[in-house]
Design a protein around this motif. Structure first.
Motif, PDB file in Angstrom:
ATOM      1  N   CYS A 235       0.858  -1.187   0.000  1.00  0.00           N
ATOM      2  CA  CYS A 235       0.000   0.000   0.000  1.00  0.00           C
ATOM      3  C   CYS A 235       0.894   1.237   0.000  1.00  0.00           C
ATOM      4  O   CYS A 235       1.893   1.276   0.742  1.00  0.00           O
ATOM      5  CB  CYS A 235      -0.898  -0.038   1.231  1.00  0.00           C
ATOM      6  SG  CYS A 235      -2.005   1.356   1.432  1.00  0.00           S
ATOM      7  N   ASP A 236       0.572   2.207  -0.831  1.00  0.00           N
ATOM      8  CA  ASP A 236       1.308   3.470  -0.870  1.00  0.00           C
ATOM      9  C   ASP A 236       0.366   4.618  -0.550  1.00  0.00           C
ATOM     10  O   ASP A 236      -0.831   4.539  -0.844  1.00  0.00           O
ATOM     11  CB  ASP A 236       1.925   3.688  -2.256  1.00  0.00           C
ATOM     12  CG  ASP A 236       2.953   2.622  -2.587  1.00  0.00           C
ATOM     13  OD1 ASP A 236       2.715   1.858  -3.543  1.00  0.00           O
ATOM     14  OD2 ASP A 236       3.974   2.554  -1.887  1.00  0.00           O
ATOM     15  N   TYR A 237       0.904   5.676   0.024  1.00  0.00           N
ATOM     16  CA  TYR A 237       0.066   6.832   0.335  1.00  0.00           C
ATOM     17  C   TYR A 237       0.805   8.109  -0.013  1.00  0.00           C
ATOM     18  O   TYR A 237       2.040   8.125  -0.150  1.00  0.00           O
ATOM     19  CB  TYR A 237      -0.368   6.820   1.806  1.00  0.00           C
ATOM     20  CG  TYR A 237       0.768   6.859   2.808  1.00  0.00           C
ATOM     21  CD1 TYR A 237       1.411   5.688   3.211  1.00  0.00           C
ATOM     22  CD2 TYR A 237       1.182   8.072   3.362  1.00  0.00           C
ATOM     23  CE1 TYR A 237       2.443   5.726   4.120  1.00  0.00           C
ATOM     24  CE2 TYR A 237       2.217   8.111   4.290  1.00  0.00           C
ATOM     25  CZ  TYR A 237       2.837   6.934   4.665  1.00  0.00           C
ATOM     26  OH  TYR A 237       3.864   6.971   5.579  1.00  0.00           O
ATOM     27  N   THR A 238       0.051   9.188  -0.161  1.00  0.00           N
ATOM     28  CA  THR A 238       0.655  10.448  -0.579  1.00  0.00           C
ATOM     29  C   THR A 238       0.651  11.508   0.520  1.00  0.00           C
ATOM     30  O   THR A 238       1.454  12.423   0.488  1.00  0.00           O
ATOM     31  CB  THR A 238      -0.075  11.015  -1.811  1.00  0.00           C
ATOM     32  OG1 THR A 238      -1.468  11.177  -1.487  1.00  0.00           O
ATOM     33  CG2 THR A 238       0.047  10.076  -3.000  1.00  0.00           C
ATOM     34  N   ASN A 239      -0.235  11.371   1.507  1.00  0.00           N
ATOM     35  CA  ASN A 239      -0.399  12.394   2.538  1.00  0.00           C
ATOM     36  C   ASN A 239       0.405  12.017   3.780  1.00  0.00           C
ATOM     37  O   ASN A 239       0.094  11.045   4.462  1.00  0.00           O
ATOM     38  CB  ASN A 239      -1.888  12.515   2.893  1.00  0.00           C
ATOM     39  CG  ASN A 239      -2.174  13.698   3.786  1.00  0.00           C
ATOM     40  OD1 ASN A 239      -1.291  14.201   4.475  1.00  0.00           O
ATOM     41  ND2 ASN A 239      -3.415  14.140   3.773  1.00  0.00           N
ATOM     42  N   SER A 240       1.439  12.791   4.075  1.00  0.00           N
ATOM     43  CA  SER A 240       2.302  12.469   5.216  1.00  0.00           C
ATOM     44  C   SER A 240       1.657  12.808   6.555  1.00  0.00           C
ATOM     45  O   SER A 240       2.243  12.567   7.608  1.00  0.00           O
ATOM     46  CB  SER A 240       3.635  13.197   5.075  1.00  0.00           C
ATOM     47  OG  SER A 240       3.405  14.590   5.029  1.00  0.00           O
ATOM     48  N   MET A 241       0.443  13.364   6.529  1.00  0.00           N
ATOM     49  CA  MET A 241      -0.229  13.769   7.764  1.00  0.00           C
ATOM     50  C   MET A 241      -1.121  12.680   8.348  1.00  0.00           C
ATOM     51  O   MET A 241      -1.749  12.890   9.375  1.00  0.00           O
ATOM     52  CB  MET A 241      -1.072  15.023   7.514  1.00  0.00           C
ATOM     53  CG  MET A 241      -0.266  16.201   7.001  1.00  0.00           C
ATOM     54  SD  MET A 241       1.059  16.654   8.121  1.00  0.00           S
ATOM     55  CE  MET A 241       0.119  17.289   9.499  1.00  0.00           C
ATOM     56  N   PHE A 242      -1.197  11.523   7.711  1.00  0.00           N
ATOM     57  CA  PHE A 242      -2.017  10.447   8.267  1.00  0.00           C
ATOM     58  C   PHE A 242      -1.450  10.011   9.619  1.00  0.00           C
ATOM     59  O   PHE A 242      -0.234   9.938   9.804  1.00  0.00           O
ATOM     60  CB  PHE A 242      -2.069   9.247   7.319  1.00  0.00           C
ATOM     61  CG  PHE A 242      -2.926   9.465   6.108  1.00  0.00           C
ATOM     62  CD1 PHE A 242      -2.432   9.217   4.823  1.00  0.00           C
ATOM     63  CD2 PHE A 242      -4.239   9.892   6.224  1.00  0.00           C
ATOM     64  CE1 PHE A 242      -3.224   9.400   3.706  1.00  0.00           C
ATOM     65  CE2 PHE A 242      -5.038  10.087   5.104  1.00  0.00           C
ATOM     66  CZ  PHE A 242      -4.522   9.838   3.845  1.00  0.00           C
TER      67      PHE A 242
ATOM     68  N   VAL B 111      -6.153   7.158   8.294  1.00  0.00           N
ATOM     69  CA  VAL B 111      -6.975   8.147   8.993  1.00  0.00           C
ATOM     70  C   VAL B 111      -6.118   9.275   9.544  1.00  0.00           C
ATOM     71  O   VAL B 111      -4.937   9.093   9.836  1.00  0.00           O
ATOM     72  CB  VAL B 111      -7.771   7.537  10.171  1.00  0.00           C
ATOM     73  CG1 VAL B 111      -8.775   6.511   9.695  1.00  0.00           C
ATOM     74  CG2 VAL B 111      -6.859   6.931  11.210  1.00  0.00           C
ATOM     75  N   LYS B 112      -6.764  10.425   9.666  1.00  0.00           N
ATOM     76  CA  LYS B 112      -6.189  11.552  10.398  1.00  0.00           C
ATOM     77  C   LYS B 112      -7.085  11.848  11.586  1.00  0.00           C
ATOM     78  O   LYS B 112      -8.306  11.885  11.448  1.00  0.00           O
ATOM     79  CB  LYS B 112      -6.109  12.792   9.502  1.00  0.00           C
ATOM     80  CG  LYS B 112      -5.062  12.690   8.400  1.00  0.00           C
ATOM     81  CD  LYS B 112      -4.843  14.021   7.729  1.00  0.00           C
ATOM     82  CE  LYS B 112      -6.059  14.463   6.942  1.00  0.00           C
ATOM     83  NZ  LYS B 112      -5.829  15.784   6.283  1.00  0.00           N
ATOM     84  N   GLU B 113      -6.498  12.055  12.749  1.00  0.00           N
ATOM     85  CA  GLU B 113      -7.286  12.317  13.948  1.00  0.00           C
ATOM     86  C   GLU B 113      -8.105  13.597  13.786  1.00  0.00           C
ATOM     87  O   GLU B 113      -9.256  13.666  14.222  1.00  0.00           O
ATOM     88  CB  GLU B 113      -6.372  12.431  15.167  1.00  0.00           C
ATOM     89  CG  GLU B 113      -5.777  11.106  15.596  1.00  0.00           C
ATOM     90  CD  GLU B 113      -4.910  11.233  16.834  1.00  0.00           C
ATOM     91  OE1 GLU B 113      -4.363  10.210  17.273  1.00  0.00           O
ATOM     92  OE2 GLU B 113      -4.774  12.358  17.348  1.00  0.00           O
ATOM     93  N   ASP B 114      -7.558  14.597  13.115  1.00  0.00           N
ATOM     94  CA  ASP B 114      -8.280  15.874  13.027  1.00  0.00           C
ATOM     95  C   ASP B 114      -9.378  15.878  11.973  1.00  0.00           C
ATOM     96  O   ASP B 114     -10.058  16.880  11.789  1.00  0.00           O
ATOM     97  CB  ASP B 114      -7.315  17.034  12.795  1.00  0.00           C
ATOM     98  CG  ASP B 114      -6.584  16.921  11.474  1.00  0.00           C
ATOM     99  OD1 ASP B 114      -5.693  17.763  11.236  1.00  0.00           O
ATOM    100  OD2 ASP B 114      -6.876  16.009  10.677  1.00  0.00           O
ATOM    101  N   SER B 115      -9.547  14.744  11.277  1.00  0.00           N
ATOM    102  CA  SER B 115     -10.691  14.600  10.373  1.00  0.00           C
ATOM    103  C   SER B 115     -11.688  13.616  10.959  1.00  0.00           C
ATOM    104  O   SER B 115     -12.432  12.960  10.225  1.00  0.00           O
ATOM    105  CB  SER B 115     -10.242  14.133   8.992  1.00  0.00           C
ATOM    106  OG  SER B 115      -9.827  12.767   9.042  1.00  0.00           O
ATOM    107  N   ASN B 116     -11.678  13.513  12.280  1.00  0.00           N
ATOM    108  CA  ASN B 116     -12.599  12.616  12.978  1.00  0.00           C
ATOM    109  C   ASN B 116     -12.452  11.160  12.532  1.00  0.00           C
ATOM    110  O   ASN B 116     -13.433  10.424  12.473  1.00  0.00           O
ATOM    111  CB  ASN B 116     -14.046  13.070  12.805  1.00  0.00           C
ATOM    112  CG  ASN B 116     -14.340  14.327  13.587  1.00  0.00           C
ATOM    113  OD1 ASN B 116     -14.163  14.367  14.796  1.00  0.00           O
ATOM    114  ND2 ASN B 116     -14.770  15.366  12.895  1.00  0.00           N
TER     115      ASN B 116
END
Lengths: 113, 112
Positions: free
Chosen positions: A23-30, A93-98
């Motif tokens: 699995c690859d992802y682009t958003n380092s804020m996860f 997931v990001k915590e700040d996106s619930n």
């Protein structure tokens, strides 16, 4: 823009061997990454998760590895069993996106006897 | 403990009709989320509710609406159904502060 990518639509593995799903992802804020398993006509079943501050998490036959510099994670299943045949989804997931789950497209794992 | 339950399991509707899908979370879970999954794709986020308030909304038209009740169960409503609304609708619940969401079996909606 697909933030979570699973580039292999399918994977075939001999029973008893190791299955490696990528699995690859682009958003380092996860903040967390999760793996789910899904059989046809059923809801996804949670398998294992990993926090972004860790690089490995293990639960029985399942181990998830996280490489933050490469924005890549992998799920290892050892040994593979016939009941592992299913579609595997990576989600983030990001915590700040619930804790809204952002999903990959899934990889179909086939375990050959 | 019972898992997440959803009803109905299957539903067939015609274009233009309205549908209501229902979900009961795991006991103790106050957050409920709805996802739509079409064949060959990962689920897409529709709504999240916590303590009866909407906490997030995905990129879906206003024909989609939801609510959460005092017992934390939830309904997803879709008006003016289109053929493209045919999908598996998944409900998930989560305990506050935890990242793991637990899913129900889904409702398979077919729009003809």
């Amino acid at each position: 823009d697909q933030q979570v990518k699973q580039n292999s639509p399918s994977l075939s593995v001999q029973e008893g061997r190791i299955s490696i799903l990528n699995c690859d992802y682009t958003n380092s804020m996860f903040d967390y990454f999760l793996w789910y398993k899904k059989y046809p006509a059923e809801g996804p079943t949670f398998l294992i998760s990993i926090s972004s501050i860790k690089d490995k998490n293990e639960d029985g036959r399942f181990t998830v590895f996280l490489n933050k510099s490469a924005k890549h994670l992998s799920l290892h299943i050892v040994p593979s069993q016939p009941g592992d045949s299913a579609v595997y989804f990576c989600a983030a997931v990001k915590e700040d996106s619930n804790y809204q789950l952002i999903w990959g497209a899934g990889t179909k794992l086939i375990i050959k006897p | 403990d019972a898992g997440v339950t959803q009803s109905p399991t299957h539903l067939i509707k015609t274009r233009g009709q309205h549908v209501t899908l229902r979900c009961s979370p795991i006991s103790g879970h106050k957050s409920v989320s709805w996802y739509q999954q079409v064949l060959g794709q990962g689920p897409q986020f529709i709504f999240q509710y916590y303590e009866k308030e909407e906490r997030g909304r995905g990129n879906f038209p206003d024909r989609f609406s939801a609510r959460q009740f005092p017992n934390y169960s939830s309904e997803l409503n879709v008006n003016a159904l289109l053929l493209g609304d045919s999908a598996l609708y998944l409900c998930a619940s989560r305990r506050r502060g935890q990242e793991t969401q637990y899913f129900g079996p889904g409702t398979r909606l077919l729009v003809l």
